[in-house]
Design a protein around this motif. Structure first.
Motif: not given
Length: 375
Positions: A175-179
């Motif tokens: 659910x979260x971006x990589x960076x």
């Protein structure tokens, strides 16, 4: 609290006995924060076999076993206080303490963070605490300053249980971006009452967050292959901030979003690349992960004229990039993009001042101390 309820509570305290093994948890009407860490630890270690657990919470419509509602109905309020008056131990992050039943209860004030905001008078029932958690001797001094006088309670110098999440192994979440950079501003307009912590009245709380600015940031983030997640304070009045973002690289998350996605805010903090905040206590916690911080100071003068600060020069306690305008903000983004960290030494210096224990396992340590006293 009305005088009628206070008189009723005093009467109850003089009549009813404490129920051995009853533990009450409170965290601003939610099952959250350090109180929830303590509750989870005790539950996982089968302590519930010998204890009853009750939560003071406002996110249920009726009383259930293990839950206490924060209601508008006066009769239910008295019932809630009755339960609290019978508790052997109360763990609270927001100071939910009525008068101590015959002085025989353990009432542990965990707090919901150590900030430099001037909270003098906001938590003025400290005479009902038996234990107060502080993360360092310096934190203890700030607590006493915020209370306005030295409480009789015992100070426990240890880490906040909620910060244990910063030490756990957390895998990346789909659910979260990589960076990504996490932006956690404190509230300015309070959602539950007519309170404004700024020194003036206006129809917005964050100067930078205009549609034009967010579009510029989004374009910059696309080129850098990074993202920005904005999470407002749970008590922020959302009428004074943007509630959604149409930008592909900028997400605005609410508490409901976190629950639906099964995300823990402190897990997100650990996974983040950097933090943006202003005067929130969260950056004191974030020092434990030793990652870059930027401070949105576009409201610094207004905040100083409003709620104000506990220290004379709060900038001395902000180890990170100072953002006064859009140019400063983009300079910070560029530093993160090229992995330039100019404030690591300053962060460590403040970290060692506000955190006496850097090893984690704070929940277990606090439980051991409180329960050792029972023997």
């Amino acid at each position: 609290m009305s005088s009628l309820i206070k008189r009723a509570l005093l009467l109850i305290n003089n009549i009813i006995p404490i129920k051995k093994g009853l533990i009450v948890f409170e965290s601003g009407g939610k099952k959250a924060d350090s109180s929830y860490e303590l509750y989870s630890y005790l539950s996982k270690n089968n302590v519930e076999k010998n204890y009853e657990f009750y939560w003071i919470t406002s996110n249920v419509k009726k009383e259930k076993k293990g839950l206490l509602v924060v209601p508008n109905d006066m009769l239910l309020k008295v019932k809630q206080m009755y339960k609290s008056s019978r508790a052997e131990i109360i763990f609270s992050t927001h100071g939910f303490f009525t008068s101590n039943n015959k002085g025989k209860q353990k009432r542990v004030y965990l707090s919901h963070g150590q900030s430099f905001k001037n909270t003098l008078g906001l938590y003025n029932n400290y005479e009902n605490y038996t234990h107060i958690l502080a993360t360092s001797k310096f934190s203890k001094e700030l607590r006493i300053k915020a209370f306005g006088s030295v409480p009789q309670a015992k100070f426990i110098i240890s880490g906040l249980p909620r910060n244990d999440e910063l030490f756990r192994k957390v895998s990346t979440n789909s659910c979260l971006p990589a960076k990504f950079i996490l932006w956690l501003p404190t509230f300015k307009h309070y959602s539950l009452e007519n309170r404004n912590d700024l020194g003036l009245e206006r129809d917005y709380d964050l100067q930078l967050l205009t549609e034009e600015f967010l579009n510029e940031v989004d374009n910059k983030l696309k080129k850098m292959n990074m993202s920005l997640i904005i999470k407002y304070h749970p008590k922020q009045n959302l009428n004074f901030v943007p509630n959604n973002s149409k930008n592909s690289r900028i997400k605005i998350l609410s508490d409901d979003d976190l629950r639906k996605k099964n995300l823990n805010l402190y897990s997100i903090l650990q996974l983040s690349t950097a933090l943006i905040t202003d005067f929130s206590s969260v950056y004191i916690d974030y020092l434990l992960v030793n990652k870059p911080i930027a401070f949105d100071l576009t409201d610094m003068d207004q905040y100083k004229d409003g709620l104000g600060f506990l220290v004379e020069n709060p900038l001395e306690y902000m180890p990170g990039s100072k953002v006064y305008n859009k140019s400063d903000f983009f300079d910070f983004l560029n530093d993160i993009y090229i992995n330039r960290d100019k404030f690591e030494g300053d962060r460590k210096k403040l970290r060692n001042k506000v955190h006496n224990d850097l090893s984690g396992d704070y929940t277990k340590k606090l439980i051991n101390e409180i329960f050792e006293e029972k023997k």
